[in-house]
Write a protein that holds these residues in place. Structure first.
Motif, mmCIF file in Angstrom:
data_model
loop_
_atom_site.group_PDB
_atom_site.id
_atom_site.type_symbol
_atom_site.label_atom_id
_atom_site.label_comp_id
_atom_site.label_asym_id
_atom_site.label_seq_id
_atom_site.Cartn_x
_atom_site.Cartn_y
_atom_site.Cartn_z
ATOM 1 N N ARG A 47 14.298 -2.241 7.861
ATOM 2 C CA ARG A 47 13.346 -2.819 6.916
ATOM 3 C C ARG A 47 11.926 -2.522 7.359
ATOM 4 N N SER A 48 11.098 -2.127 6.419
ATOM 5 C CA SER A 48 9.718 -1.817 6.761
ATOM 6 C C SER A 48 8.941 -3.117 6.972
ATOM 7 N N PRO A 49 7.787 -3.052 7.659
ATOM 8 C CA PRO A 49 6.972 -4.255 7.856
ATOM 9 C C PRO A 49 6.628 -4.912 6.524
ATOM 10 N N ARG A 50 6.498 -6.222 6.539
ATOM 11 C CA ARG A 50 6.183 -6.950 5.314
ATOM 12 C C ARG A 50 5.269 -8.121 5.645
ATOM 13 N N GLY A 51 4.607 -8.634 4.620
ATOM 14 C CA GLY A 51 3.721 -9.766 4.796
ATOM 15 C C GLY A 51 2.282 -9.409 4.462
ATOM 16 N N THR A 52 1.398 -10.358 4.662
ATOM 17 C CA THR A 52 -0.016 -10.202 4.306
ATOM 18 C C THR A 52 -0.865 -9.939 5.536
ATOM 19 N N ILE A 53 -1.767 -8.969 5.428
ATOM 20 C CA ILE A 53 -2.759 -8.684 6.468
ATOM 21 C C ILE A 53 -4.112 -9.108 5.923
ATOM 22 N N ARG A 54 -4.793 -9.971 6.667
ATOM 23 C CA ARG A 54 -6.112 -10.458 6.235
ATOM 24 C C ARG A 54 -7.193 -9.726 7.022
ATOM 25 N N ILE A 55 -8.047 -8.997 6.290
ATOM 26 C CA ILE A 55 -9.044 -8.111 6.883
ATOM 27 C C ILE A 55 -10.428 -8.536 6.443
ATOM 28 N N ASN A 56 -11.387 -8.419 7.361
ATOM 29 C CA ASN A 56 -12.791 -8.639 7.007
ATOM 30 C C ASN A 56 -13.569 -7.372 7.293
ATOM 31 N N THR A 57 -14.436 -6.981 6.356
ATOM 32 C CA THR A 57 -15.251 -5.786 6.523
ATOM 33 C C THR A 57 -16.549 -5.942 5.765
ATOM 34 N N ALA A 58 -17.535 -5.139 6.119
ATOM 35 C CA ALA A 58 -18.785 -5.114 5.356
ATOM 36 C C ALA A 58 -18.493 -4.552 3.963
ATOM 37 N N PRO A 59 -19.180 -5.046 2.928
ATOM 38 C CA PRO A 59 -18.829 -4.643 1.552
ATOM 39 C C PRO A 59 -18.848 -3.138 1.314
ATOM 40 N N ALA A 60 -19.949 -2.479 1.659
ATOM 41 C CA ALA A 60 -20.069 -1.051 1.347
ATOM 42 C C ALA A 60 -19.071 -0.221 2.137
ATOM 43 N N HIS A 61 -18.904 -0.516 3.412
ATOM 44 C CA HIS A 61 -17.968 0.251 4.232
ATOM 45 C C HIS A 61 -16.538 0.043 3.749
ATOM 46 N N GLY A 62 -16.223 -1.176 3.349
ATOM 47 C CA GLY A 62 -14.887 -1.433 2.828
ATOM 48 C C GLY A 62 -14.615 -0.633 1.569
ATOM 49 N N ARG A 63 -15.578 -0.621 0.655
ATOM 50 C CA ARG A 63 -15.368 0.080 -0.617
ATOM 51 C C ARG A 63 -15.315 1.590 -0.440
ATOM 52 N N LEU A 64 -16.203 2.132 0.389
ATOM 53 C CA LEU A 64 -16.325 3.583 0.498
ATOM 54 C C LEU A 64 -15.389 4.208 1.530
ATOM 55 N N CYS A 65 -15.057 3.471 2.584
ATOM 56 C CA CYS A 65 -14.327 4.078 3.696
ATOM 57 C C CYS A 65 -12.926 3.512 3.918
ATOM 58 N N ILE A 66 -12.683 2.255 3.535
ATOM 59 C CA ILE A 66 -11.380 1.646 3.791
ATOM 60 C C ILE A 66 -10.486 1.691 2.551
ATOM 61 N N THR A 67 -10.994 1.238 1.419
ATOM 62 C CA THR A 67 -10.176 1.206 0.207
ATOM 63 C C THR A 67 -9.595 2.571 -0.163
ATOM 64 N N PRO A 68 -10.339 3.683 -0.044
ATOM 65 C CA PRO A 68 -9.732 4.986 -0.374
ATOM 66 C C PRO A 68 -8.545 5.363 0.504
ATOM 67 N N LEU A 69 -8.380 4.717 1.660
ATOM 68 C CA LEU A 69 -7.253 5.007 2.546
ATOM 69 C C LEU A 69 -6.011 4.179 2.211
ATOM 70 N N LEU A 70 -6.161 3.183 1.348
ATOM 71 C CA LEU A 70 -5.063 2.254 1.105
ATOM 72 C C LEU A 70 -3.905 2.824 0.289
ATOM 73 N N PRO A 71 -4.130 3.707 -0.689
ATOM 74 C CA PRO A 71 -2.973 4.200 -1.447
ATOM 75 C C PRO A 71 -1.880 4.810 -0.569
ATOM 76 N N GLU A 72 -2.261 5.639 0.391
ATOM 77 C CA GLU A 72 -1.270 6.247 1.272
ATOM 78 C C GLU A 72 -0.601 5.192 2.142
ATOM 79 N N PHE A 73 -1.374 4.193 2.618
ATOM 80 C CA PHE A 73 -0.779 3.129 3.432
ATOM 81 C C PHE A 73 0.272 2.362 2.638
ATOM 82 N N PHE A 74 -0.048 2.027 1.378
ATOM 83 C CA PHE A 74 0.900 1.271 0.565
ATOM 84 C C PHE A 74 2.131 2.110 0.215
ATOM 85 N N ARG A 75 1.974 3.423 0.115
ATOM 86 C CA ARG A 75 3.149 4.270 -0.107
ATOM 87 C C ARG A 75 4.090 4.214 1.100
#
Length: 299
Positions: A88-116
């Motif tokens: 079974r793959s890992p499951r559950g919620t990860i709670r992350i804090n980041t600066a708004p601009a860095h989160g939008r520009l640098c972190i969110t674009p990496l999430l699609p592959e992580f969720f796959r």
């Protein structure tokens, strides 16, 4: 009463601050959440929560119990992942804090592959310029820029950010391109300021780092507004390269006076020290570190 479930509900109540928010998260009604917490209080013989018509107040006993309960939940999740169904793959919620601009520009674009890769993991992202209390606010990990001073946190380095002087092609078409530090005085600047305090630019002159106080019509304490101002042609700004990376690559924005570029600013992932890191958090940390380690095409 399912004690583990009640404890998990209490942990989320502390972190969400609302019975209704926990109920929505769990797919149950607010009265059901309140009933479970009440049963937990009776079992423990302590009042954990003060209920008022407007807010939920955690008692001193509740706060002490939360800190132990949070560790228990983390350990329990890690135990489930390590000795449960290994397929079974890992499951559950990860709670992350980041600066708004860095989160939008640098972190969110990496999430699609992580969720796959990890479809059973949910990410709850909070954005803030302030340094949150990870333990007190129930945050699994945060992204911090600059020198680290909190020794109670474990850190893994993500990258280093260049701080560059930038202006749009539109602004430079209407103004001369500065070729030395003194010529900045002839230009309009986008000024980063908080609480009416202007922040100087840090620039490297020879082997020394000097401060230059910019002057302009727009003062803002938000990186997104700095970005928007540069793209609107309002002036020259000093900003991390990642804030305008795509526009620099396309030529819409130009890097100015590169020899004055100061030392790079480190960016770290931080999480509470001395705790077992749940598998879902560990795989996300490893994923981000690997993603940031990939070569970046520079203009």
């Amino acid at each position: 009463m399912d004690r583990m479930h009640a404890i998990r509900l209490f942990v989320r109540l502390v972190e969400c601050g609302s019975f209704s928010a926990v109920g929505r998260e769990e797919g149950i009604g607010q009265p059901a959440v309140s009933k479970q917490i009440g049963a937990l209080e009776r079992y423990l013989g302590e009042q954990l929560v003060l209920r008022t018509s407007r807010q939920v107040v955690i008692t001193e006993a509740g706060q002490a119990f939360y800190e132990s309960a949070k560790r228990l939940m983390d350990d329990f999740d890690a135990l489930e992942s390590s000795v449960g169904d290994r397929r079974r793959s890992p499951r559950g919620t990860i709670r992350i804090n980041t600066a708004p601009a860095h989160g939008r520009l640098c972190i969110t674009p990496l999430l699609p592959e992580f969720f796959r890769r990890y479809p059973d993991v949910t990410i709850q992202m909070s954005v803030s310029e302030r340094h949150v209390d990870l333990v007190g606010e129930g945050v699994d990990l945060a992204i911090r820029h600059g020198r680290l001073v909190d020794s109670s946190l474990t850190a893994r380095k993500l990258s280093e950010a260049d701080s560059v002087l930038t202006a749009s092609r539109d602004y430079l078409s209407r103004n001369s391109v500065p070729t030395r530090l003194a010529e900045l005085d002839q230009h309009t600047c986008v000024v980063f300021a908080k609480d009416r305090e202007r922040y100087p630019w840090s620039l490297k002159v020879g082997k020394e780092t000097v401060s230059y106080m910019p002057h302009g019509s727009l003062l803002t304490g938000d990186a997104e507004h700095v970005r928007a101002a540069v793209l609107c042609g309002l002036g020259i700004a000093q900003a991390p390269r990642w804030l305008l990376a795509e526009e620099i690559r396309s030529g819409q924005v130009q890097v100015l006076l590169p020899k004055l570029q100061p030392a790079r600013v480190p960016i770290h992932l931080v999480y509470p020290a001395g705790r077992r890191v749940p598998v879902r958090v560990r795989v996300f940390i490893d994923y981000l570190v690997a993603a940031f380690a990939r070569p970046v095409r520079r203009p």
